[in-house]
Design an enzyme around this catalytic site. Structure first.
Site, PDB file in Angstrom:
ATOM      1  N   GLU A  26      31.791  38.874  40.589  1.00  0.00           N
ATOM      2  CA  GLU A  26      32.921  38.966  41.542  1.00  0.00           C
ATOM      3  C   GLU A  26      34.225  38.599  40.859  1.00  0.00           C
ATOM      4  O   GLU A  26      35.265  39.226  41.083  1.00  0.00           O
ATOM      5  CB  GLU A  26      32.683  38.036  42.743  1.00  0.00           C
ATOM      6  CG  GLU A  26      33.703  38.186  43.862  1.00  0.00           C
ATOM      7  CD  GLU A  26      34.975  37.370  43.647  1.00  0.00           C
ATOM      8  OE1 GLU A  26      36.004  37.728  44.262  1.00  0.00           O
ATOM      9  OE2 GLU A  26      34.964  36.396  42.853  1.00  0.00           O
ATOM     10  N   GLU A  27      34.155  37.601  39.967  1.00  0.00           N
ATOM     11  CA  GLU A  27      35.379  37.063  39.371  1.00  0.00           C
ATOM     12  C   GLU A  27      35.997  37.967  38.309  1.00  0.00           C
ATOM     13  O   GLU A  27      37.203  37.924  38.079  1.00  0.00           O
ATOM     14  CB  GLU A  27      35.095  35.678  38.745  1.00  0.00           C
ATOM     15  CG  GLU A  27      34.623  34.624  39.746  1.00  0.00           C
ATOM     16  CD  GLU A  27      35.706  34.172  40.720  1.00  0.00           C
ATOM     17  OE1 GLU A  27      35.408  33.298  41.550  1.00  0.00           O
ATOM     18  OE2 GLU A  27      36.824  34.728  40.678  1.00  0.00           O
ATOM     19  N   ASP A  77      32.743  33.320  50.753  1.00  0.00           N
ATOM     20  CA  ASP A  77      33.383  33.148  49.439  1.00  0.00           C
ATOM     21  C   ASP A  77      34.762  32.507  49.606  1.00  0.00           C
ATOM     22  O   ASP A  77      35.775  33.012  49.107  1.00  0.00           O
ATOM     23  CB  ASP A  77      33.529  34.507  48.726  1.00  0.00           C
ATOM     24  CG  ASP A  77      34.145  34.352  47.340  1.00  0.00           C
ATOM     25  OD1 ASP A  77      34.734  35.332  46.846  1.00  0.00           O
ATOM     26  OD2 ASP A  77      34.065  33.230  46.777  1.00  0.00           O
TER      27      ASP A  77
HETATM   28 ZN   LIG Z   1      34.862  33.347  44.733  1.00  0.00          ZN
END
Ligand SMILES: [Zn+2]
Length: 475
Positions: A339-340, A367
């Protein structure tokens, strides 16, 4: 943003039309489902399962940068754990970037008023994806700007050969009023776009004031971007305090900084999303996703970002199984990868499922930390709010009563949201998250067990409610 008043009107509207048509109000959740949601809430609030999983991911595995051995170990661990809990697990392949942090240091080597041959140390960290300086570093005069407009108004003559310092101040008052995500949204554009903008005017490097609300000399790292045709220059983040120091010094004269950043970029590596299903009893083809991302930045141990979100989602399936509850639709657990650093895991899932979007009944992603949840954020049709009222009624017991409509509620589920899948996320108290976000202080001690259990309860109750909803959700 829409709250209760809206809710009331829609409900009233639905009731009115039904009454006019003399038809009974369509039942949204059966009495049995509502009762089971309360049992699930009670069991999850009393459980330390999510807390233990968050602790294992952040303490026993540690920082889980995409492509790192720790990220691979985390995939293995979560898959084994979900298998142990009795779920069928599959690993979905995705190729992820492998960027490794190197040496990082910076100092002010020339400044007004300096003691002869003294320097001032700056606390710096490379932004994710940044190229390296020469091994001995680069030294250049700085130019400080607080916006892209100000930078462009300077022009190449004043920027060429210099280090551009983007001194956009994260709005800590907005954060203190509960709008940390909004404050982050305003600041993050400089973290991601600063190097491209500065390189276009001939800068040799950029330093970005941290896109975060801490004032403990913590650097907030995060992804930065490059674009074809523009020189790739090194990019680092500096602390709130050091940005103030540079701004103060630069008011009175020339300031020069030595910057050493030696990250390395390797070829992409194979990684995986972890997927586990609790099959639906009546409509197994219809899917409600519960999810969080397994990768994290590497300065801290990724406890609040996002081991807690993965753990809340694991807990949802585990508690349902322990209570012997069978959802009508399939509840699908996903631990997203990357995700990052670009969303490769999310991309791989959407690529595989885009023909099956219609069967994605709802998608949930946690998140945004693990603080006390005050309600539910949702993305999709406004009419969805009315379908959530019985769920927030159950959640009112733990203080999660608010509803907020947003454009998007989770980076990894955004492709699904854009494809029309009603999307949801816990609405967490945002007053502290961005103080630790992407810093060395994103560690397990920041997790408050009761608050994490509340988040896990919200994710489980919301998922089970949606999986048992008697009506289709507007989309
Ligand atoms: Zn995150």
């Amino acid at each position: 943003m829409r709250t209760y008043i809206f809710l009331a009107t829609v409900l009233l509207g639905a009731v009115a039309t039904a009454a006019q048509q003399g038809a009974p109000t369509p039942e949204l959740y059966s009495k049995q489902t509502l009762e089971e949601m309360r049992r699930l809430q009670a069991a999850t609030l009393a459980s330390d399962y999510a807390y233990k999983q968050t602790g294992y991911l952040s303490n026993n595995i540690g920082p889980r940068l995409s492509g790192s051995p720790q990220a691979a170990r985390a995939v293995e661990y979560v898959a084994d754990e979900m298998r142990k809990q009795g779920f069928e697990v599959r690993l979905q392949k995705c190729m992820v970037p492998r960027w490794v942090r190197g040496e990082e240091r910076a100092s002010v080597v020339e400044f007004p008023g300096m003691a002869a041959s003294s320097t001032q140390k700056l606390t710096v960290a490379a932004l994710g994806g940044s190229v390296a300086t020469p091994a001995e570093g680069l030294t250049a005069e700085i130019v400080i700007v607080s916006s892209f407009e100000e930078l462009n108004s300077l022009g190449a003559d004043k920027v060429r050969g210099k280090i551009v310092v983007f001194n956009y101040k994260f709005d800590t008052e907005l954060q203190a009023s509960g709008f940390g995500l909004a404050a982050y949204g305003n600041a993050v554009q400089y973290r991601f776009g600063g190097a491209m903008a500065a390189a276009r005017l001939g800068a040799v490097a950029v330093l970005v004031r941290s896109a975060g609300g801490s004032q403990n000399r913590l650097v907030h790292t995060g992804l930065m971007g490059y674009t074809d045709g523009v020189t790739k220059i090194p990019a680092g983040a500096i602390t709130y305090e050091d940005a103030d120091l540079l701004a103060w010094l630069a008011k009175d004269g020339r300031v020069r900084v030595n910057l050493v950043l030696t990250p390395q970029k390797f070829p992409d590596v194979e990684s995986h999303n972890v997927i586990a299903d609790l099959k639906g009893s009546e409509r197994p083809e219809e899917i409600v996703i519960v999810s969080g991302h397994l990768d994290s930045w590497d300065l801290g141990t990724g406890a609040i970002d996002d081991a807690s979100g993965v753990a809340m989602s694991m807990s949802a399936l585990v508690q349902l199984r322990r209570l012997g509850l069978k959802p009508k639709r399939t509840i699908r657990f996903i631990a997203w990868m990357d995700e990052e650093s670009g969303g490769r895991g999310s991309g791989a899932y959407f690529e595989e499922e885009k023909k099956n979007v219609a069967n994605h009944f709802a998608a949930i992603e946690a998140d945004l930390g693990a603080s006390h949840p005050i309600g539910i954020n949702f993305a999709g049709k406004s009419e969805v709010a009315a379908f959530l009222a019985p769920i927030t009624a159950v959640l009112s017991k733990q203080g999660a009563t608010q509803l907020q409509q947003q454009g998007g509620v989770g980076a990894d589920i955004t492709p699904l949201t854009r494809a029309g899948v009603p999307s949801f996320a816990p609405w967490f108290d945002q007053r502290t998250y961005f103080k630790y976000h992407h810093t060395a202080a994103d560690t397990f001690d920041k997790i408050v067990p009761r608050e994490l259990a509340e988040g896990a309860s919200l994710v489980a109750v919301l998922a089970y409610g949606l999986a048992n909803l008697e009506q289709p959700l507007p989309r």
